[in-house]
Design an enzyme around this catalytic site. Structure first.
Site, PDB file in Angstrom:
ATOM      1  N   ARG A 105     -19.201 -76.790 -13.816  1.00 35.45           N
ATOM      2  CA  ARG A 105     -20.574 -77.068 -13.449  1.00 35.45           C
ATOM      3  C   ARG A 105     -21.404 -75.817 -13.677  1.00 35.45           C
ATOM      4  NH1 ARG A 105     -22.522 -79.335  -7.637  1.00 35.45           N
ATOM      5  NH2 ARG A 105     -21.299 -77.612  -6.880  1.00 35.45           N
ATOM      6  N   ASP A 201     -15.959 -75.695  -0.886  1.00 31.15           N
ATOM      7  CA  ASP A 201     -15.533 -75.854  -2.283  1.00 31.15           C
ATOM      8  C   ASP A 201     -14.059 -76.273  -2.299  1.00 31.15           C
ATOM      9  OD1 ASP A 201     -16.377 -74.522  -5.316  1.00 31.15           O
ATOM     10  OD2 ASP A 201     -14.287 -75.036  -4.881  1.00 31.15           O
ATOM     11  N   ASP A 204     -11.627 -74.034  -4.325  1.00 32.75           N
ATOM     12  CA  ASP A 204     -11.376 -72.740  -3.667  1.00 32.75           C
ATOM     13  C   ASP A 204     -10.469 -72.908  -2.450  1.00 32.75           C
ATOM     14  OD1 ASP A 204     -12.847 -71.288  -5.458  1.00 32.75           O
ATOM     15  OD2 ASP A 204     -14.663 -71.246  -4.238  1.00 32.75           O
TER      16      ASP A 204
HETATM   17  N1  URA Z   1     -17.690 -79.498  -5.168  1.00 36.91           N
HETATM   18  C1  URA Z   1     -17.039 -79.022  -4.086  1.00 36.91           C
HETATM   19  O1  URA Z   1     -15.921 -78.510  -4.188  1.00 36.91           O
HETATM   20  N2  URA Z   1     -17.626 -79.137  -2.885  1.00 36.91           N
HETATM   21  C2  URA Z   1     -18.831 -79.689  -2.717  1.00 36.91           C
HETATM   22  O2  URA Z   1     -19.308 -79.783  -1.584  1.00 36.91           O
HETATM   23  C3  URA Z   1     -19.510 -80.171  -3.855  1.00 36.91           C
HETATM   24  C4  URA Z   1     -18.908 -80.068  -5.075  1.00 36.91           C
END
Ligand code: URA
Length: 210
Positions: A105, A201, A204
């Site tokens: 992204r 995330d 992560d």
């Molecule tokens: N991707 C993620 O890992 N978390 C989010 O909240 C949105 C996109």
């Protein structure tokens, strides 16, 4: 035909999701919970798989026993967070074929950029389950499904852990024929494109980066 959106509100799914949302949950536990939830979601998403019968012999007698019909299904992971769902589903359906779509992204535009695409052949004859834990803006999911359709897929389902209303709406507009299965739909997206309240995330938290 499944609804466009199915929220799997099973108590085990909801309990595990709460543990995953908690920021104190360590990486290894987060990954394990995601694996467990992926199998419960897979149970729902495969509920209507076509069946046939085959002749077998039990120790007592012959019988026509139920078995899955048709070509082996395909699991397609949207990298990298999709792999957290993929591992569990593959454990449950070990003969599935596996594909990967690499999209990242762009942090400014929030638009997906493709860097990898490798999928099994014969997609047109397979149920394709696309997996990505977070349906946020929907941009990556829509782009991944565009690519899968270009590659021949006609029967696609989308599995995620959490969705934002914005992502669900975007998918419905772009791919109304692709049913979504999720554990929850949260309140909204924040200005950084994160799902709120969400879990942060997913990549992560799964891999301990950041
Ligand atoms: N991707 C993620 O890992 N978390 C989010 O909240 C949105 C996109």
């Amino acid at each position: 035909m499944a609804e466009h959106l199915t929220i799997v509100d099973h108590p085990l799914v909801q309990h595990k999701l709460t543990l995953m949302r908690d920021h104190r949950t360590p990486t290894a536990v987060f990954r394990q919970l995601l694996r467990e939830i992926s199998q419960l979601l897979a149970y729902e998403i495969t509920r209507e798989l076509p069946m046939t019968t085959k002749a077998i012999e039990t120790p007592l007698q012959e019988m026509d026993a139920p078995t899955l019909a048709g070509k082996k299904l395909a699991l397609v992971s949207i990298l990298r967070a999709g792999n957290g769902l993929l591992d569990g589903v593959l454990e449950l359906i070990p003969s599935a074929r596996v594909g990967f779509v690499g999209l990242y992204r762009d942090e400014k535009t929030l638009q997906p950029v493709q860097y990898y695409f490798k999928v099994p052949d014969g997609l047109e004859d397979r149920l394709v389950i696309t997996v990505d834990p977070m349906l946020a803006t929907g941009n990556s999911s829509v782009a991944a499904i565009d690519l899968l359709k270009q590659a021949g897929a006609t029967n696609i389902r989308f599995m995620c852990l959490l969705a934002a209303p914005e992502g669900v709406a975007r998918m419905k507009e772009a791919h109304p024929d692709v049913p979504i299965f999720t554990a929850a739909v949260d309140r909204n997206l924040n200005e950084h494109g994160y799902i709120v309240p969400g879990l942060g995330d997913a990549g992560d938290r799964m891999y301990g980066t950041k």
